[in-house]
Design an enzyme around this catalytic site. Structure first.
Site, short mmCIF file in Angstrom:
data_model
loop_
_atom_site.label_atom_id
_atom_site.label_comp_id
_atom_site.label_asym_id
_atom_site.label_seq_id
_atom_site.Cartn_x
_atom_site.Cartn_y
_atom_site.Cartn_z
N ASP A 33 0.83 -1.23 0.00
CA ASP A 33 0.00 0.00 0.00
C ASP A 33 0.85 1.27 0.00
OD1 ASP A 33 -2.09 -1.76 0.21
OD2 ASP A 33 -2.95 -0.89 2.02
N CYS A 70 -4.24 -6.68 -2.44
CA CYS A 70 -3.03 -7.47 -2.21
C CYS A 70 -3.01 -8.84 -2.89
CB CYS A 70 -2.84 -7.68 -0.72
SG CYS A 70 -2.82 -6.17 0.24
N HIS A 126 -0.13 -14.04 1.99
CA HIS A 126 -1.47 -13.62 1.55
C HIS A 126 -1.91 -14.29 0.25
CE1 HIS A 126 -4.66 -10.16 1.57
NE2 HIS A 126 -5.12 -11.35 1.94
N HIS A 183 1.61 -0.72 5.01
CA HIS A 183 0.17 -0.92 5.24
C HIS A 183 -0.19 -0.32 6.59
CE1 HIS A 183 -3.71 -2.78 5.70
NE2 HIS A 183 -3.62 -3.31 4.51
N ASN A 244 0.19 -2.23 -4.23
CA ASN A 244 -0.75 -1.25 -4.76
C ASN A 244 -0.48 0.07 -4.08
OD1 ASN A 244 -2.30 -2.27 -2.32
ND2 ASN A 244 -2.69 -3.91 -3.78
#
Ligand SMILES: *[C@@H]1O[C@H](CO)[C@@H](O)[C@H](O)[C@H]1NC(C)=O
Length: 269
Positions: A33, A70, A126, A183, A244
């Site tokens: 992020d 993610c 993840h 994040h 991202n």
């Protein structure tokens, strides 16, 4: 040879470097992020001297596209395939979901192993873990130190102690270092880092995020130093990217690029 590539918006796949007499080590650092406007060479308020200097000595990829959350973004990196092809394009895998990166997908570390690499992963997986066949050490990584879910407390489950470049010394190294930083659902950072932005950034969330960025930058500086001290930097390709962009609701910022909508907040629910 040592090449650094810095990617501040994520990448689907990278195969920019072709010929080497010997196989270079590859360190792929993947932030979480991380906003376009949150790195020193796009926004001088952010103190990221290590990333800035790696970028200045390397190659910047300033224009490319990724998935907005993610699981698909990281899965695309690990497979080289668009997530729609294997059914994981929509959303993140939740901790209790019986779902993982489909087992018939060939992964990047599997291909690296075929090419003679020792493959290690540190950080955030993840890609699902509901059955042992899904976990990183069954998907091509020789070793894994990190966590399986989307996000967790930085302090009680820190991943920083497990970084060891001395393992697998005889093989070229492929290290996938997938940070949870920056994040900011569980935004937290030792105060000395956020204090650097006192009087500079008024908004508290953004000040904390800036501290997290500088802390990550210091960690990457330490890794770079370890690679240099152990004599393998001259034959290492270092890539820095992220899954991202920044989430404004968490203090991130992608200006002048498009706002990332909080609809796509990673790991909600
Ligand atoms: C970087 O290394 C120094 C010296 O070992 C250490 O004090 C510091 O905590 C490390 N920083 C990070 C972010 O890991």
């Amino acid at each position: 040879m040592s090449i650094s590539v810095l990617l501040t918006v994520p990448v689907l796949f990278l195969s920019a470097f072709a010929r080497c007499d010997s196989q270079p080590n590859i360190v792929f650092i993947f932030a979480d992020d991380y906003g376009w406007n949150d790195i020193g060479y796009h926004n001088p308020i952010f103190q990221t001297p290590n990333l800035n200097s790696l970028a200045a000595d390397g190659i910047k990829l300033e224009n490319y596209y990724v998935a907005p959350v993610c699981t698909p973004s990281r899965g695309q990196l690990l497979t080289g395939r668009y997530a729609m092809r294997y059914g994981l394009v929509h959303r993140n895998i939740r901790p209790a979901q019986r779902m993982c990166l489909p087992l018939d997908e060939v992964t990047l570390p599997e291909k690296m192993k075929q090419a003679g690499y020792a493959t290690h992963m540190v950080g955030k997986w993840h890609q699902g873990f509901y059955t042992p066949a899904c976990i990183p050490t069954q998907r091509g990584f020789d070793s894994f130190f990190g966590f399986y879910i989307c996000t967790e407390d930085y302090f009680t489950h820190s991943a920083s102690g497990g970084f060891d470049l001395k393992r697998g010394e005889t093989d070229p190294l492929f290290l996938y270092l997938a940070y949870q930083s920056v994040h900011a659902k569980y935004a937290s950072v030792p105060q000395q880092y956020s204090d650097l932005y006192n009087g500079i950034i008024e908004d508290e969330r953004r000040r904390t995020l800036a501290g997290m960025v500088t802390c990550m930058d210091e960690g990457i500086g330490n890794i770079t130093k370890t690679l240099k001290d152990s004599g393998i930097w001259d034959n290492t390709i270092l890539i820095f990217s992220n899954d991202n962009g920044g989430l404004p609701a968490h203090g991130g910022n992608n200006w002048p690029l498009r706002v990332r909508e909080s609809l796509y907040e990673c790991c909600s629910g």
